[in-house]
Motif scaffolding. Structure first.
Motif, PDB file in Angstrom:
ATOM      1  N   SER A   1       0.834  -1.207   0.000  1.00 13.63           N
ATOM      2  CA  SER A   1       0.000   0.000   0.000  1.00 13.63           C
ATOM      3  C   SER A   1       0.866   1.253   0.000  1.00 13.63           C
ATOM      4  O   SER A   1       1.878   1.329   0.702  1.00 13.63           O
ATOM      5  N   ARG A   2       0.455   2.243  -0.779  1.00  9.53           N
ATOM      6  CA  ARG A   2       1.228   3.486  -0.896  1.00  9.53           C
ATOM      7  C   ARG A   2       0.955   4.444   0.259  1.00  9.53           C
ATOM      8  O   ARG A   2       1.804   5.257   0.604  1.00  9.53           O
ATOM      9  N   VAL A   3      -0.221   4.338   0.840  1.00 15.99           N
ATOM     10  CA  VAL A   3      -0.589   5.205   1.964  1.00 15.99           C
ATOM     11  C   VAL A   3      -0.561   4.375   3.237  1.00 15.99           C
ATOM     12  O   VAL A   3      -1.241   3.355   3.335  1.00 15.99           O
ATOM     13  N   LYS A   4       0.242   4.797   4.186  1.00 14.48           N
ATOM     14  CA  LYS A   4       0.372   4.050   5.439  1.00 14.48           C
ATOM     15  C   LYS A   4       0.118   4.993   6.614  1.00 14.48           C
ATOM     16  O   LYS A   4       0.604   6.125   6.631  1.00 14.48           O
ATOM     17  N   VAL A   5      -0.649   4.503   7.561  1.00 14.51           N
ATOM     18  CA  VAL A   5      -0.907   5.255   8.787  1.00 14.51           C
ATOM     19  C   VAL A   5       0.237   4.976   9.758  1.00 14.51           C
ATOM     20  O   VAL A   5       0.458   3.837  10.158  1.00 14.51           O
ATOM     21  N   LYS A   6       0.952   6.015  10.130  1.00 14.44           N
ATOM     22  CA  LYS A   6       2.095   5.862  11.033  1.00 14.44           C
ATOM     23  C   LYS A   6       1.690   5.957  12.502  1.00 14.44           C
ATOM     24  O   LYS A   6       2.316   5.351  13.371  1.00 14.44           O
ATOM     25  N   GLU A   7       0.667   6.750  12.769  1.00 17.16           N
ATOM     26  CA  GLU A   7       0.279   6.958  14.156  1.00 17.16           C
ATOM     27  C   GLU A   7      -1.187   7.376  14.221  1.00 17.16           C
ATOM     28  O   GLU A   7      -1.682   8.078  13.348  1.00 17.16           O
ATOM     29  N   MET A   8      -1.874   6.912  15.245  1.00 19.61           N
ATOM     30  CA  MET A   8      -3.242   7.339  15.494  1.00 19.61           C
ATOM     31  C   MET A   8      -3.289   7.971  16.881  1.00 19.61           C
ATOM     32  O   MET A   8      -2.859   7.361  17.861  1.00 19.61           O
ATOM     33  N   VAL A   9      -3.773   9.197  16.944  1.00 21.73           N
ATOM     34  CA  VAL A   9      -3.840   9.929  18.209  1.00 21.73           C
ATOM     35  C   VAL A   9      -5.299  10.055  18.608  1.00 21.73           C
ATOM     36  O   VAL A   9      -6.105  10.652  17.886  1.00 21.73           O
ATOM     37  N   GLU A  10      -5.653   9.480  19.736  1.00 23.23           N
ATOM     38  CA  GLU A  10      -7.030   9.528  20.203  1.00 23.23           C
ATOM     39  C   GLU A  10      -7.319  10.861  20.878  1.00 23.23           C
ATOM     40  O   GLU A  10      -6.467  11.427  21.573  1.00 23.23           O
ATOM     41  N   GLY A  11      -8.527  11.330  20.674  1.00 22.32           N
ATOM     42  CA  GLY A  11      -8.960  12.536  21.362  1.00 22.32           C
ATOM     43  C   GLY A  11      -9.302  12.224  22.803  1.00 22.32           C
ATOM     44  O   GLY A  11      -9.175  11.082  23.280  1.00 22.32           O
ATOM     45  N   ALA A  12      -9.738  13.246  23.509  1.00 22.97           N
ATOM     46  CA  ALA A  12     -10.089  13.076  24.919  1.00 22.97           C
ATOM     47  C   ALA A  12     -11.239  12.086  25.062  1.00 22.97           C
ATOM     48  O   ALA A  12     -12.199  12.110  24.289  1.00 22.97           O
ATOM     49  N   LYS A  13     -11.128  11.202  26.036  1.00 23.35           N
ATOM     50  CA  LYS A  13     -12.157  10.216  26.282  1.00 23.35           C
ATOM     51  C   LYS A  13     -13.137  10.747  27.317  1.00 23.35           C
ATOM     52  O   LYS A  13     -12.903  11.740  27.971  1.00 23.35           O
ATOM     53  N   GLY A  14     -14.241  10.057  27.462  1.00 22.84           N
ATOM     54  CA  GLY A  14     -15.230  10.448  28.457  1.00 22.84           C
ATOM     55  C   GLY A  14     -16.556  10.857  27.856  1.00 22.84           C
ATOM     56  O   GLY A  14     -17.584  10.817  28.519  1.00 22.84           O
ATOM     57  N   ARG A  15     -16.543  11.269  26.575  1.00 24.94           N
ATOM     58  CA  ARG A  15     -17.792  11.622  25.896  1.00 24.94           C
ATOM     59  C   ARG A  15     -17.914  10.814  24.602  1.00 24.94           C
ATOM     60  O   ARG A  15     -16.916  10.416  24.014  1.00 24.94           O
ATOM     61  N   PRO A  16     -19.145  10.596  24.134  1.00 25.25           N
ATOM     62  CA  PRO A  16     -19.312   9.915  22.847  1.00 25.25           C
ATOM     63  C   PRO A  16     -18.744  10.754  21.710  1.00 25.25           C
ATOM     64  O   PRO A  16     -18.654  11.978  21.811  1.00 25.25           O
ATOM     65  N   ASP A  17     -18.365  10.101  20.642  1.00 23.33           N
ATOM     66  CA  ASP A  17     -17.951  10.805  19.434  1.00 23.33           C
ATOM     67  C   ASP A  17     -19.164  11.521  18.845  1.00 23.33           C
ATOM     68  O   ASP A  17     -20.309  11.061  18.974  1.00 23.33           O
ATOM     69  N   LEU A  18     -18.933  12.643  18.190  1.00 20.90           N
ATOM     70  CA  LEU A  18     -20.026  13.402  17.582  1.00 20.90           C
ATOM     71  C   LEU A  18     -20.851  12.548  16.615  1.00 20.90           C
ATOM     72  O   LEU A  18     -22.073  12.702  16.532  1.00 20.90           O
ATOM     73  N   ALA A  19     -20.196  11.645  15.902  1.00 14.91           N
ATOM     74  CA  ALA A  19     -20.904  10.817  14.933  1.00 14.91           C
ATOM     75  C   ALA A  19     -21.774   9.770  15.597  1.00 14.91           C
ATOM     76  O   ALA A  19     -22.739   9.291  14.995  1.00 14.91           O
ATOM     77  N   ASP A  20     -21.455   9.397  16.827  1.00 16.98           N
ATOM     78  CA  ASP A  20     -22.162   8.315  17.501  1.00 16.98           C
ATOM     79  C   ASP A  20     -23.157   8.793  18.545  1.00 16.98           C
ATOM     80  O   ASP A  20     -24.038   8.033  18.965  1.00 16.98           O
ATOM     81  N   ALA A  21     -23.040  10.022  18.992  1.00 18.65           N
ATOM     82  CA  ALA A  21     -23.832  10.503  20.131  1.00 18.65           C
ATOM     83  C   ALA A  21     -25.309  10.664  19.769  1.00 18.65           C
ATOM     84  O   ALA A  21     -25.640  11.269  18.751  1.00 18.65           O
ATOM     85  N   PRO A  22     -26.220  10.161  20.601  1.00 15.30           N
ATOM     86  CA  PRO A  22     -27.647  10.388  20.362  1.00 15.30           C
ATOM     87  C   PRO A  22     -28.077  11.810  20.694  1.00 15.30           C
ATOM     88  O   PRO A  22     -29.105  12.291  20.214  1.00 15.30           O
ATOM     89  N   VAL A  23     -27.279  12.492  21.531  1.00 18.61           N
ATOM     90  CA  VAL A  23     -27.570  13.872  21.915  1.00 18.61           C
ATOM     91  C   VAL A  23     -26.302  14.698  21.708  1.00 18.61           C
ATOM     92  O   VAL A  23     -25.208  14.269  22.074  1.00 18.61           O
ATOM     93  N   ILE A  24     -26.453  15.873  21.110  1.00 21.11           N
ATOM     94  CA  ILE A  24     -25.336  16.804  20.946  1.00 21.11           C
ATOM     95  C   ILE A  24     -25.763  18.162  21.489  1.00 21.11           C
ATOM     96  O   ILE A  24     -26.832  18.665  21.144  1.00 21.11           O
ATOM     97  N   VAL A  25     -24.928  18.721  22.338  1.00 18.85           N
ATOM     98  CA  VAL A  25     -25.119  20.093  22.805  1.00 18.85           C
ATOM     99  C   VAL A  25     -23.999  20.913  22.185  1.00 18.85           C
ATOM    100  O   VAL A  25     -22.816  20.649  22.430  1.00 18.85           O
ATOM    101  N   ALA A  26     -24.370  21.892  21.362  1.00 24.39           N
ATOM    102  CA  ALA A  26     -23.378  22.689  20.635  1.00 24.39           C
ATOM    103  C   ALA A  26     -23.482  24.154  21.036  1.00 24.39           C
ATOM    104  O   ALA A  26     -24.581  24.671  21.267  1.00 24.39           O
TER     105      ALA A  26
END
Length: 329
Positions: free
Chosen positions: A186-211
Motif C-alpha cells: 500500500s502506498r498510503v500508510k498510517v504511522k500513528e493514530m492519536v485519540e482525542g479526549a475520552k469520556g464523551r461519545p464521538d459526535l458521529a455516535d452521540a444520540p444527543v449533541i449540545v453545541a
C-alpha cells in the motif's frame, strides 16, 4: 432476490455505531428485494472476527472476516481492494458503507474498482424494479435530492443516524477471506493514530449533541454547554466554526459544512445564530432545540423548539431541569 454486501466499520477492534446502522439498512434493502441475504465484511487486526455474532443480531446472514495486523490502523488501499474483490464475485445488488471518514475514503475507491455508480450521504434507500431510488441532501442540506441508480452493484454510503440500528437476529454463517492486495504494498500508510479526549461519545455516535456558538460571549462560558451535556449523560459537545476559529474549542468539535455533519436524535443549539454553513452540518437532526436571545435568528427556522432569552440564564436552568428529570428514571 439479490444479496447486499455491507462493510462493518471498526475502531480499536470494536464495532462502531455506524456499522450497526449499515447492517440494518442492508437488511431492509435485502428484504425489500425478495428475501436476499446480507453479507457483512469486517476488516481488522487478528481477533476482529469475534464481532461477527453482534453483526448477526442486526441482520447479517454471512460475516466475512478479513484479518491482518496492518488493518489495525485502517489500510484503506488493501481494504478497498478486498471489498471490491468480494463484490465482483458475489453478484450483489449493492455495496453499503457508512458516510464516515472511513466510508468517504473507501466508497469512491470501491466504485472505481468496480466501474460502478456511487452515491454518498444517503438518508433513504428503496429498490425500484431494476434500479435503486435513493435520497440525499444537497446544496448545503437546503434540498433533498432523489436519484435513480442503475447498474449493479451500486456503491451506497449512508449518513450516520439516518437509519436506526434495529436488532433482527439471524443465524450467522462465518467465512474468512485473505486481503485482496498485500498491505505491505500500500502506498498510503498510517504511522500513528492519536485519540482525542475520552469520556464523551464521538459526535458521529452521540444520540444527543449540545453545541455552543459565539452567543456564549466568552470561552469560559462554554462550561455551561459541557454541564448540560453531562446532565444528559450520553451527549457529545460541538461548536460552530466561529468558536473553533477563536480557539474556544478544538477544531475536531466543529459542526458544519467544513466540519462534522451530524444527525443525532436531539441537537441543542446554544447561542448559535444559524449561519447556513452551520445548518449544513446539523439540520437533519431528528429534534432541534435552539436557545438564542435574537428571536429573528435563522436557527429558529429549522428548530422544532425554540427558547428566546439569555443563554447564561436559560442553560443553567435547563441543566437543572434535565438533572431532575433524570433522577426520576
Amino acid at each position: 432476490m439479490a444479496n447486499v454486501l455491507a462493510f462493518a466499520e471498526t475502531r480499536g477492534g470494536e464495532l462502531r455505531k455506524i456499522a450497526l446502522e449499515v447492517m440494518s439498512a442492508a437488511r431492509r434493502l435485502a428484504d425489500a428485494t425478495g428475501g436476499g441475504e446480507v453479507h457483512a465484511m469486517i476488516a481488522g487486526a487478528p481477533g476482529v472476527a469475534a464481532k461477527g455474532d453482534q453483526l448477526g443480531r442486526y441482520g447479517a446472514d454471512v460475516v466475512i472476516a478479513v484479518e491482518h495486523p496492518a488493518y489495525a490502523t485502517f489500510d484503506r488501499e488493501s481494504i478497498a481492494a478486498t471489498i471490491a474483490a468480494r463484490a465482483k464475485g458475489g453478484g450483489y445488488r449493492a455495496v453499503l458503507l457508512g458516510f464516515s471518514a472511513q466510508g468517504r475514503d473507501l466508497g469512491p475507491r470501491v466504485a472505481a474498482a468496480l466501474d460502478a455508480a456511487v452515491v454518498s450521504d444517503v438518508v433513504e434507500l428503496e429498490p425500484t424494479g431494476e434500479t435503486l431510488t435513493v435520497k440525499h441532501p444537497g446544496y448545503a442540506n437546503k434540498v433533498m435530492i432523489t436519484l435513480m441508480v442503475a447498474g449493479t452493484p451500486a456503491v451506497v454510503s449512508i449518513r450516520p443516524s439516518a437509519f436506526t440500528a434495529t436488532e433482527k437476529g439471524r443465524t450467522v454463517r462465518s467465512e474468512t477471506m485473505a486481503p485482496a492486495s498485500d498491505p505491505a504494498a500500500s502506498r498510503v500508510k498510517v504511522k500513528e493514530m492519536v485519540e482525542g479526549a475520552k469520556g464523551r461519545p464521538d459526535l458521529a455516535d452521540a444520540p444527543v449533541i449540545v453545541a455552543g456558538g459565539r452567543g456564549l460571549k466568552a470561552p469560559e462560558n462554554f462550561k455551561l454547554v459541557e454541564e448540560l451535556a453531562d446532565a444528559f449523560g450520553n451527549a457529545a459537545v460541538g461548536a460552530t466554526r466561529a468558536v473553533t476559529d477563536e480557539g474556544w474549542r478544538p477544531h475536531a468539535d466543529q459542526i458544519g459544512q467544513t466540519g462534522r455533519q451530524v444527525s443525532p436524535q436531539l441537537y441543542v443549539a446554544v447561542g448559535i445564530s444559524g449561519a447556513i454553513q452551520h445548518l449544513a452540518g446539523m439540520r437533519t437532526s431528528k429534534t432541534i432545540v435552539a436557545i438564542n436571545k435574537d428571536k429573528e435568528a435563522p436557527i429558529f427556522k429549522v428548530a422544532d423548539y425554540g427558547i428566546v432569552g439569555d443563554v447564561l440564564e436559560i442553560v443553567p436552568a435547563l441543566t437543572q431541569a434535565v438533572r431532575e428529570a433524570k433522577k426520576g428514571h
